[in-house]
Design an enzyme around this catalytic site. Structure first.
Site, PDB file in Angstrom:
ATOM      1  N   PRO A   2       1.155  11.433  -2.857  1.00 16.31           N
ATOM      2  CA  PRO A   2       2.262  11.942  -3.120  1.00 16.31           C
ATOM      3  C   PRO A   2       3.214  11.608  -4.380  1.00 16.31           C
ATOM      4  O   PRO A   2       3.666  10.635  -4.628  1.00 16.31           O
ATOM      5  CB  PRO A   2       3.173  11.569  -1.896  1.00 16.31           C
ATOM      6  CG  PRO A   2       2.256  10.653  -1.118  1.00 16.31           C
ATOM      7  CD  PRO A   2       1.172  10.259  -1.995  1.00 16.31           C
ATOM      8  N   GLU A   3       3.396  12.700  -5.258  1.00 18.47           N
ATOM      9  CA  GLU A   3       4.331  12.676  -6.264  1.00 18.47           C
ATOM     10  C   GLU A   3       5.356  13.747  -5.740  1.00 18.47           C
ATOM     11  O   GLU A   3       5.429  14.190  -4.698  1.00 18.47           O
ATOM     12  CB  GLU A   3       3.650  13.050  -7.670  1.00 18.47           C
ATOM     13  CG  GLU A   3       2.370  12.662  -7.889  1.00 18.47           C
ATOM     14  CD  GLU A   3       1.679  12.772  -9.270  1.00 18.47           C
ATOM     15  OE1 GLU A   3       2.491  13.429  -9.980  1.00 18.47           O
ATOM     16  OE2 GLU A   3       0.597  12.451  -9.465  1.00 18.47           O
ATOM     17  N   HIS A  94      -3.406   2.395  11.404  1.00 21.47           N
ATOM     18  CA  HIS A  94      -2.439   2.246  10.224  1.00 21.47           C
ATOM     19  C   HIS A  94      -1.041   3.219  10.447  1.00 21.47           C
ATOM     20  O   HIS A  94      -0.443   3.564   9.494  1.00 21.47           O
ATOM     21  CB  HIS A  94      -3.004   2.796   8.955  1.00 21.47           C
ATOM     22  CG  HIS A  94      -4.572   2.291   8.587  1.00 21.47           C
ATOM     23  ND1 HIS A  94      -4.690   0.832   8.457  1.00 21.47           N
ATOM     24  CD2 HIS A  94      -5.635   2.779   8.680  1.00 21.47           C
ATOM     25  CE1 HIS A  94      -5.920   0.605   8.391  1.00 21.47           C
ATOM     26  NE2 HIS A  94      -6.768   1.897   8.464  1.00 21.47           N
ATOM     27  N   ARG A 113      -2.941   2.548   3.096  1.00 26.57           N
ATOM     28  CA  ARG A 113      -3.353   1.540   1.798  1.00 26.57           C
ATOM     29  C   ARG A 113      -2.134   0.722   1.826  1.00 26.57           C
ATOM     30  O   ARG A 113      -1.953  -0.380   0.956  1.00 26.57           O
ATOM     31  CB  ARG A 113      -3.338   2.492   0.643  1.00 26.57           C
ATOM     32  CG  ARG A 113      -4.237   1.492  -0.388  1.00 26.57           C
ATOM     33  CD  ARG A 113      -4.592   2.459  -1.499  1.00 26.57           C
ATOM     34  NE  ARG A 113      -5.573   3.360  -1.122  1.00 26.57           N
ATOM     35  CZ  ARG A 113      -6.345   4.301  -1.788  1.00 26.57           C
ATOM     36  NH1 ARG A 113      -6.037   4.334  -3.126  1.00 26.57           N
ATOM     37  NH2 ARG A 113      -7.404   5.042  -1.411  1.00 26.57           N
ATOM     38  N   ARG A 156      11.699   4.428 -28.704  1.00 31.50           N
ATOM     39  CA  ARG A 156      10.786   3.603 -28.209  1.00 31.50           C
ATOM     40  C   ARG A 156       9.457   3.814 -28.480  1.00 31.50           C
ATOM     41  O   ARG A 156       8.939   4.973 -29.195  1.00 31.50           O
ATOM     42  CB  ARG A 156      10.665   4.085 -26.235  1.00 31.50           C
ATOM     43  CG  ARG A 156      11.974   3.868 -25.828  1.00 31.50           C
ATOM     44  CD  ARG A 156      12.196   4.310 -24.293  1.00 31.50           C
ATOM     45  NE  ARG A 156      11.159   3.233 -23.598  1.00 31.50           N
ATOM     46  CZ  ARG A 156      10.619   3.396 -22.609  1.00 31.50           C
ATOM     47  NH1 ARG A 156      10.590   4.625 -22.008  1.00 31.50           N
ATOM     48  NH2 ARG A 156      10.002   2.628 -21.845  1.00 31.50           N
TER      49      ARG A 156
END
Length: 277
Positions: A2-3, A94, A113, A156
């Site tokens: 999931p983004e 889970h 996970r 950077r």
DNA sequence: ACAACCTCCTGGGGGC
DNA sequence: TGCCCCCAGGAGGTTG
């Protein structure tokens, strides 16, 4: 994984299926899925009887407003799923939180996970929470402009892609959309933050917004386990141009390039050596 | 301050 | 067929 687009898809689903319902009975199974020092029993007691209000999002985090000042924050990690199911649906392994709702359905948080987590802000000061205090500007927010992107990257030396994954600056981009945005902007994977031209910054900003918008419209990308609120895979996978396509032909019209994969900051980067130079 | 590692965790896939 | 090993990666932590 999931983004931002996948979390936004979940948010929209929960806004329909969860907002307005009361949490009548809450069971929390594991202390190590909780942030903010919460333990199972205390969180169960605190959540019981609360009514769900608006549901928001910042980056990959869900922001679930509750009665009074309380706010429940949720991060789905890699394999997390937050959904509303029928009460007679079979219990799955889970599952870390089950909340019975007043309409006979139940809210379920499942994460095999266990990279995800939950955090309750009783006082509603989400900016001080463990979950959000290091989360920067949402990548779809109006304030996220090419100028702001340039300020974030200025001076950077890290690779641009590593900076896109850093949620403290711009929030919501993970490995898939970082690869896709870099490809669309035509920026090579080894490019360093401080060396981007103004033109490249504008292209990268536009590429980020476009790829995220298109993925939201397609209800996200499914690689392994993610499914939309309706339980079906996201539709963006077939529109990926580089991610997961090592060895395949570039989809750019007239490009003879073959997609390559390298490892940057321990993550796979997929790119077209012909389009990104 | 910044950059480059390492760690947590499980399911799925490849190789033998 | 079965088993073992490796891989995926979000984010916080540690090291240099």
């Amino acid at each position: 994984m999931p983004e931002l687009p996948e979390v936004e898809t979940v948010r929209r689903h929960l806004a329909c299926a969860l907002s307005g319902r009361t949490l009548e009975r809450v069971r929390v199974r594991r202390n190590d899925m909780l942030k903010g020092g919460w333990r199972c029993r205390a969180l169960e007691q605190e959540l019981t009887g609360l009514r769900v209000g608006e549901i928001g999002r910042r980056g990959k985090n869900l922001i679930i407003e509750l009665s009074g000042t309380a706010v429940l924050l949720a991060h789905l990690g890699m394999t997390g799923r937050l959904c509303v199911a029928d009460a007679d649906a079979p219990a799955e392994e889970h599952t870390h939180l089950i909340a019975d709702l007043c309409d006979g359905r139940r809210l379920i948080f499942r994460d095999p996970r266990r990279f995800g987590h939950l955090e309750l802000c009783a006082d509603g000061r989400v900016d001080d929470s463990e979950t959000l205090r290091n989360v920067g500007l949402d990548a779809m927010a109006g304030e996220f402009t090419a100028r702001r992107l340039g300020e974030m990257l200025a001076g950077r030396t890290a690779p641009v892609k590593a900076a896109l994954l850093d949620q403290r600056r711009v929030a919501g981009i993970g490995n898939i959309y970082a690869c896709e945005a870099m490809f669309r902007a035509g920026i090579p994977p080894e490019a360093r933050c401080g060396e981007l031209s103004d033109e490249q910054l504008r292209r990268l900003h536009r590429a980020i917004r476009r790829v995220l918008s298109e993925a939201i419209a397609a209800e996200g990308t499914t690689i392994a386990s993610y499914v939309t609120g309706a339980g079906v895979p996201g539709g963006f996978r077939e529109r990926l141009r580089v991610y997961g396509r090592e060895g395949e032909r570039c989809r750019t019209r007239g490009c003879a390039g073959v997609i390559e994969r390298i490892v940057q900051s321990n993550r796979s980067t997929f790119y077209c050596p012909a389009c990104q130079r």
